[in-house]
Design a protein around this motif. Structure first.
Motif, short mmCIF file in Angstrom:
data_model
loop_
_atom_site.label_atom_id
_atom_site.label_comp_id
_atom_site.label_asym_id
_atom_site.label_seq_id
_atom_site.Cartn_x
_atom_site.Cartn_y
_atom_site.Cartn_z
N HIS A 1 0.86 -1.18 0.00
CA HIS A 1 0.00 0.00 0.00
C HIS A 1 0.89 1.23 0.00
CE1 HIS A 1 -2.64 -2.79 2.70
NE2 HIS A 1 -2.71 -3.14 1.42
N GLU A 2 0.77 2.05 -1.04
CA GLU A 2 1.48 3.32 -1.09
C GLU A 2 0.45 4.39 -0.73
OE1 GLU A 2 3.08 3.52 -5.03
OE2 GLU A 2 4.63 2.06 -4.59
N VAL A 3 0.69 5.14 0.35
CA VAL A 3 -0.31 6.05 0.89
C VAL A 3 0.13 7.50 0.66
CG1 VAL A 3 -1.64 6.69 2.95
CG2 VAL A 3 -0.88 4.31 2.63
N TYR A 4 -0.84 8.33 0.22
CA TYR A 4 -0.58 9.71 -0.18
C TYR A 4 -1.61 10.66 0.43
CZ TYR A 4 1.82 7.24 -3.99
OH TYR A 4 2.62 6.41 -4.73
N VAL A 5 -1.25 11.95 0.46
CA VAL A 5 -2.18 13.05 0.71
C VAL A 5 -1.86 14.15 -0.30
CG1 VAL A 5 -2.52 12.62 3.18
CG2 VAL A 5 -0.71 14.18 2.44
N ILE A 6 -2.76 15.09 -0.45
CA ILE A 6 -2.49 16.26 -1.29
C ILE A 6 -2.27 17.44 -0.36
CG2 ILE A 6 -3.46 17.87 -2.98
CD1 ILE A 6 -4.96 15.47 -4.19
N ARG A 7 -1.12 18.10 -0.53
CA ARG A 7 -0.75 19.27 0.27
C ARG A 7 -0.15 20.33 -0.63
NH1 ARG A 7 2.88 16.46 4.08
NH2 ARG A 7 1.41 15.18 5.17
N ASP A 8 -0.67 21.55 -0.52
CA ASP A 8 -0.13 22.69 -1.27
C ASP A 8 -0.01 22.39 -2.76
OD1 ASP A 8 0.15 24.13 1.15
OD2 ASP A 8 2.10 23.19 1.51
N GLY A 9 -1.01 21.71 -3.32
CA GLY A 9 -1.04 21.43 -4.75
C GLY A 9 -0.13 20.31 -5.20
N LYS A 10 0.48 19.62 -4.26
CA LYS A 10 1.37 18.51 -4.60
C LYS A 10 0.83 17.21 -4.01
CE LYS A 10 5.68 21.10 -4.93
NZ LYS A 10 5.86 20.97 -6.36
N ILE A 11 1.21 16.10 -4.62
CA ILE A 11 0.90 14.78 -4.06
C ILE A 11 2.08 14.41 -3.19
CG2 ILE A 11 0.56 12.35 -4.59
CD1 ILE A 11 -0.65 13.24 -7.29
N VAL A 12 1.80 14.08 -1.93
CA VAL A 12 2.86 13.75 -0.98
C VAL A 12 2.69 12.31 -0.53
CG1 VAL A 12 3.96 14.36 1.21
CG2 VAL A 12 2.90 16.15 -0.20
#
Length: 164
Positions: free
Chosen positions: A63-74
């Motif tokens: 599982h690769e887990v991400y969030v969106i912050r300041d217009g970027k995928i982190v």
């Protein structure tokens, strides 16, 4: 009768006006070769999303887990049962949670591309919804994922005209 028609038109105008000025954050999914939008998924601030797949050689879940912050995928973590070829290795910032090793990270991308594989059962997971990547593209096609702000009307249009 004219008053009802006028009120109906006014209500429609308000809905269109609000929809065209209200922005939403989306995960924009495109065919990497053509740039064609193949999907959009709304992501709320701070909401996690993940790419789940089965490792092609070791046959274990990742599982690769991400969030969106300041217009970027982190990318904030990678979760796997056993270390396998192609996975990040470090002894820092990791812990064992149940049957998974959780590697914490902070990796920001403007976008990332991913080839839709044949045997790895890849899916996009947002909340309780799991969507196979084959809903966005044929096997062996490459998808590009990016974070975008778009009007609610544009989001609604893409949502109704893309993916099966």
């Amino acid at each position: 009768m004219r008053i009802r028609l006028l009120l109906a038109l006014l209500a429609c105008g308000v809905v269109v006006g609000v929809g065209s000025t209200t922005d939403v954050t989306v995960l924009h999914i495109q065919d990497a070769r053509t740039g064609e939008t193949t999907g959009v998924e709304r992501i709320d601030p701070g909401q996690e999303f993940a790419i789940h797949y089965i490792h092609s050689f070791d046959k274990t879940p990742i599982h690769e887990v991400y969030v969106i912050r300041d217009g970027k995928i982190v990318q904030i973590r990678e979760e796997f049962q056993y270390f396998a070829i192609g996975l990040e290795y470090t002894e820092r910032d990791q812990e064992r949670v149940g049957n998974f090793t959780v590697l914490h990270m902070e990796r920001a991308f403007d976008s990332f591309s991913l080839r839709v594989a044949t045997y790895t059962n890849q899916s996009l997971v947002i909340g309780d919804e799991r969507t196979p990547l084959t809903d966005y593209a044929e096997r062996w096609d490459t998808l590009t994922f990016s974070a975008e702000r778009m009007s609610y009307l544009e989001y609604a249009y893409y949502k109704t005209t893309t993916q099966a």
